[in-house]
Design an enzyme around this catalytic site. Sequence first.
Site, PDB file in Angstrom:
ATOM      1  N   CYS A   2      25.657 -88.295 -10.780  1.00  0.00           N
ATOM      2  CA  CYS A   2      24.463 -89.102 -10.692  1.00  0.00           C
ATOM      3  C   CYS A   2      23.269 -88.208 -10.960  1.00  0.00           C
ATOM      4  O   CYS A   2      23.410 -87.039 -11.297  1.00  0.00           O
ATOM      5  CB  CYS A   2      24.365 -89.757  -9.312  1.00  0.00           C
ATOM      6  SG  CYS A   2      25.145 -88.818  -7.986  1.00  0.00           S
ATOM      7  N   ARG A  27      23.655 -89.937 -17.693  1.00  0.00           N
ATOM      8  CA  ARG A  27      24.650 -89.358 -16.800  1.00  0.00           C
ATOM      9  C   ARG A  27      25.572 -90.412 -16.203  1.00  0.00           C
ATOM     10  O   ARG A  27      26.619 -90.085 -15.644  1.00  0.00           O
ATOM     11  CB  ARG A  27      23.951 -88.590 -15.665  1.00  0.00           C
ATOM     12  CG  ARG A  27      23.186 -87.375 -16.141  1.00  0.00           C
ATOM     13  CD  ARG A  27      22.379 -86.759 -15.025  1.00  0.00           C
ATOM     14  NE  ARG A  27      23.212 -86.142 -14.026  1.00  0.00           N
ATOM     15  CZ  ARG A  27      23.505 -84.850 -13.988  1.00  0.00           C
ATOM     16  NH1 ARG A  27      23.059 -84.038 -14.921  1.00  0.00           N
ATOM     17  NH2 ARG A  27      24.252 -84.351 -13.023  1.00  0.00           N
ATOM     18  N   TRP A  74      26.189 -93.042  -9.158  1.00  0.00           N
ATOM     19  CA  TRP A  74      27.477 -93.454  -9.737  1.00  0.00           C
ATOM     20  C   TRP A  74      28.443 -93.542  -8.573  1.00  0.00           C
ATOM     21  O   TRP A  74      28.710 -92.561  -7.901  1.00  0.00           O
ATOM     22  CB  TRP A  74      27.936 -92.428 -10.776  1.00  0.00           C
ATOM     23  CG  TRP A  74      29.148 -92.820 -11.551  1.00  0.00           C
ATOM     24  CD1 TRP A  74      29.191 -93.539 -12.709  1.00  0.00           C
ATOM     25  CD2 TRP A  74      30.514 -92.481 -11.251  1.00  0.00           C
ATOM     26  NE1 TRP A  74      30.486 -93.678 -13.144  1.00  0.00           N
ATOM     27  CE2 TRP A  74      31.328 -93.033 -12.269  1.00  0.00           C
ATOM     28  CE3 TRP A  74      31.132 -91.759 -10.224  1.00  0.00           C
ATOM     29  CZ2 TRP A  74      32.706 -92.892 -12.292  1.00  0.00           C
ATOM     30  CZ3 TRP A  74      32.512 -91.620 -10.237  1.00  0.00           C
ATOM     31  CH2 TRP A  74      33.284 -92.182 -11.266  1.00  0.00           C
ATOM     32  N   ASN A 102      23.717 -85.673  -4.905  1.00  0.00           N
ATOM     33  CA  ASN A 102      24.744 -85.649  -5.946  1.00  0.00           C
ATOM     34  C   ASN A 102      25.953 -84.896  -5.405  1.00  0.00           C
ATOM     35  O   ASN A 102      25.797 -83.892  -4.718  1.00  0.00           O
ATOM     36  CB  ASN A 102      24.248 -84.924  -7.197  1.00  0.00           C
ATOM     37  CG  ASN A 102      23.221 -85.723  -7.959  1.00  0.00           C
ATOM     38  OD1 ASN A 102      22.957 -86.872  -7.646  1.00  0.00           O
ATOM     39  ND2 ASN A 102      22.637 -85.107  -8.974  1.00  0.00           N
ATOM     40  N   GLY A 103      27.149 -85.334  -5.785  1.00  0.00           N
ATOM     41  CA  GLY A 103      28.348 -84.629  -5.347  1.00  0.00           C
ATOM     42  C   GLY A 103      29.175 -85.468  -4.394  1.00  0.00           C
ATOM     43  O   GLY A 103      28.956 -86.679  -4.230  1.00  0.00           O
ATOM     44  N   GLU A 496      41.063 -87.401 -30.237  1.00  0.00           N
ATOM     45  CA  GLU A 496      39.617 -87.541 -30.050  1.00  0.00           C
ATOM     46  C   GLU A 496      39.119 -88.865 -30.607  1.00  0.00           C
ATOM     47  O   GLU A 496      38.259 -89.519 -30.005  1.00  0.00           O
ATOM     48  CB  GLU A 496      38.895 -86.364 -30.707  1.00  0.00           C
ATOM     49  CG  GLU A 496      37.378 -86.440 -30.688  1.00  0.00           C
ATOM     50  CD  GLU A 496      36.775 -86.470 -29.295  1.00  0.00           C
ATOM     51  OE1 GLU A 496      35.567 -86.756 -29.194  1.00  0.00           O
ATOM     52  OE2 GLU A 496      37.495 -86.213 -28.300  1.00  0.00           O
ATOM     53  N   LYS A 500      37.179 -91.752 -28.388  1.00  0.00           N
ATOM     54  CA  LYS A 500      35.855 -92.290 -28.709  1.00  0.00           C
ATOM     55  C   LYS A 500      35.863 -93.814 -28.695  1.00  0.00           C
ATOM     56  O   LYS A 500      34.937 -94.452 -28.192  1.00  0.00           O
ATOM     57  CB  LYS A 500      35.394 -91.789 -30.090  1.00  0.00           C
ATOM     58  CG  LYS A 500      34.896 -90.373 -30.092  1.00  0.00           C
ATOM     59  CD  LYS A 500      33.594 -90.240 -29.308  1.00  0.00           C
ATOM     60  CE  LYS A 500      33.448 -88.855 -28.725  1.00  0.00           C
ATOM     61  NZ  LYS A 500      34.342 -88.562 -27.601  1.00  0.00           N
ATOM     62  N   GLU A 503      36.152 -95.075 -25.085  1.00  0.00           N
ATOM     63  CA  GLU A 503      34.965 -94.820 -24.262  1.00  0.00           C
ATOM     64  C   GLU A 503      33.868 -95.843 -24.475  1.00  0.00           C
ATOM     65  O   GLU A 503      33.250 -96.300 -23.502  1.00  0.00           O
ATOM     66  CB  GLU A 503      34.404 -93.428 -24.592  1.00  0.00           C
ATOM     67  CG  GLU A 503      35.180 -92.278 -24.008  1.00  0.00           C
ATOM     68  CD  GLU A 503      34.559 -90.941 -24.374  1.00  0.00           C
ATOM     69  OE1 GLU A 503      34.421 -90.090 -23.491  1.00  0.00           O
ATOM     70  OE2 GLU A 503      34.218 -90.748 -25.569  1.00  0.00           O
ATOM     71  N   HIS A 519      59.519 -92.479 -32.104  1.00  0.00           N
ATOM     72  CA  HIS A 519      60.175 -92.211 -30.822  1.00  0.00           C
ATOM     73  C   HIS A 519      59.640 -93.111 -29.701  1.00  0.00           C
ATOM     74  O   HIS A 519      59.779 -92.781 -28.532  1.00  0.00           O
ATOM     75  CB  HIS A 519      59.999 -90.745 -30.443  1.00  0.00           C
ATOM     76  CG  HIS A 519      60.636 -89.804 -31.414  1.00  0.00           C
ATOM     77  ND1 HIS A 519      62.002 -89.703 -31.569  1.00  0.00           N
ATOM     78  CD2 HIS A 519      60.091 -88.941 -32.301  1.00  0.00           C
ATOM     79  CE1 HIS A 519      62.271 -88.816 -32.503  1.00  0.00           C
ATOM     80  NE2 HIS A 519      61.137 -88.333 -32.970  1.00  0.00           N
ATOM     81  N   LYS A 618      28.078 -88.859 -17.982  1.00  0.00           N
ATOM     82  CA  LYS A 618      28.043 -87.725 -18.907  1.00  0.00           C
ATOM     83  C   LYS A 618      28.494 -86.444 -18.238  1.00  0.00           C
ATOM     84  O   LYS A 618      29.300 -85.699 -18.778  1.00  0.00           O
ATOM     85  CB  LYS A 618      26.612 -87.567 -19.446  1.00  0.00           C
ATOM     86  CG  LYS A 618      26.458 -86.458 -20.483  1.00  0.00           C
ATOM     87  CD  LYS A 618      27.196 -86.796 -21.752  1.00  0.00           C
ATOM     88  CE  LYS A 618      26.922 -85.790 -22.842  1.00  0.00           C
ATOM     89  NZ  LYS A 618      27.729 -86.055 -24.050  1.00  0.00           N
TER      90      LYS A 618
END
Length: 623
Positions: A2, A27, A74, A102-103, A496, A500, A503, A519, A618
Amino acid sequence: MCGIVGYIGNRVAQDFLLEGLRRLEYRGYDSAGIATIEDDSIKLTKSVGRIASLAAEVAEDPSKSTLGIGHTRWATHGAATLSNAHPHLGGADTKILALAHNGVIENFAELRSQLKARGFDFKSETDTEVVAHMIAERVQHRLSESNGKPPTQDIAIEAIKETIGQLRGTFGLAIVFKQWPDAIFAARLGSPLVIGVGDGEHFLASDAQPLVGYTDRIVYLADHQVAVLKSGSLEVAHRDSGVVSHDVRTLDIESNDVDMGDYDHYMLKEIFEQPEAIRNTMRGRLSEDDATAVFGGLNLTPQDLRKVKRIVFTACGTSWHSALVGEYLIEDLAKIPVEVEYASELRYRNPPMEHDTLVFAITQSGETADTLAALREMKRKGHPTLAVCNVVGSSVAQEADGGIYLHAGPEIGVASTKAYSSQCVALTMLALYLGRIGHMSYSKGRKMISNLQELPEKIEKALGENDKIREIASRFQHCENFLYLGRHYNFPTALEGALKLKEISYIHAEGYPAAEMKHGPIALVDKNTPSVFVMPQGFIYEKVMSNLEEIKARGGPVIAIAAEGDTRIAEVADEVIYIPHVVEYLQPIVAAIPLQLLSYHIAVMRGCDVDKPRNLAKSVTVE
């Protein structure tokens, strides 16, 4: 995961707080709030949803205070509700402080039970409210013992120090007290805080983005430090000792670096910034005279590096994919065994590692909690640690023994684009450097440098396919499943590309080595499941073509990323996106460009919030 902002000075605080929170939207967050001190009371405004909602709430009852803190949350403990939004108030009966955090506090349940037994009433489900009450309790106890003496800010400092000594986990704290309306208090452990130094004012933020345009002088708060910000002074102390000196550094970010400019989204801007970002990553690091790369921050001599028998890359998400590219590069070009580890697993897996193993942590933000924890664990075991990082002064950058800064510029979009390509370029140069220390010839080193120098122009040419990629996106935007396939250097590219799309468009996508389709995953192929093949020309091209034919035989539509001039692929694939021809070890960088653009356009067409995708952040600062 956050954002925190704070201001004290001669301006109206809420103006900076709202603007700062907007700059921290990238973020990731689900609620927001600000707290100011006004007429010896705490004025608290919070909202669920975007900053625009908070700004509307503030506009109904604006504050003229010149001191305040703000926060975007968040959700970790408790849902996205008004009661769980920060800042939180602290105090048993009288609320004497407001705190943003934060945390994650790992022992909050135990501490919460103890506080409840002592009469504290909790209004939220968060771990943060525990910290607010703990500090408030200690302050109130000291005030009751002051025997009429004027209370000084030392009471608050000691209360904060005592409290954070009881916490397990990570935190970046911003605190304001009714009793001391001329100061903001801050503390950190594992969650970044940056202080901006102005003329008669100070700023606080969880990263440097909100400070751009306000000041170019910053102080990075270190772990276990507590800071007191006043309009005309800044004091920093260590939790276990007294006042410590602090270095004021220059903030090397321009205003246009954090503005969207003429682009519709930050992500699109950052995709198109990749040629320049890559030039910046390479600038001053290629020596044609010595046919090698030059790194000033590794803090290991060539003699030290020649003793390295094994390299471990540790990373998360997109950075993990660039690490896979690095594995191919270094094993191919430098002949050193490489292993790529998820940072979240490396910390706890405790694998046997020889003493001559070098550990590289790869992270865009330098604050990724899992990567930082893995780095610390490897340091405890005595391994030399290096970092590939984009943020100067970040936690990983400070704690690693040395490393490589990307210099890619701020990346605002949650889905990484230019940081990914810059990471791959940095790892290519590292492979060149390690190769030249070992077996690589002078002529091959010169050829690699020439290829790298041509790379920005190749990327510019790949970006020229944007209109065609938009057309292709329009034809496939309604599909709910995608497969991404590649081999050798382009297996990580497939991973990747799939990430993308997941996301930012919320479409289910999977990346696989193309040969692995038979397989199991080939069972997913049908007319509504496109397969994106990453297959520029190379020694394994024929093998990938055979894998493509297997998909076509089962009615699956195919989008191919191919080298210009490849007429054969157009006869088989439903859609072809051409990229310039480059040597195989640079293909992952150029091939990533159309995959980024394809994901972007599909997400926009589906009405998704490209820069702020749901549930994501982020800077992932929690485990």
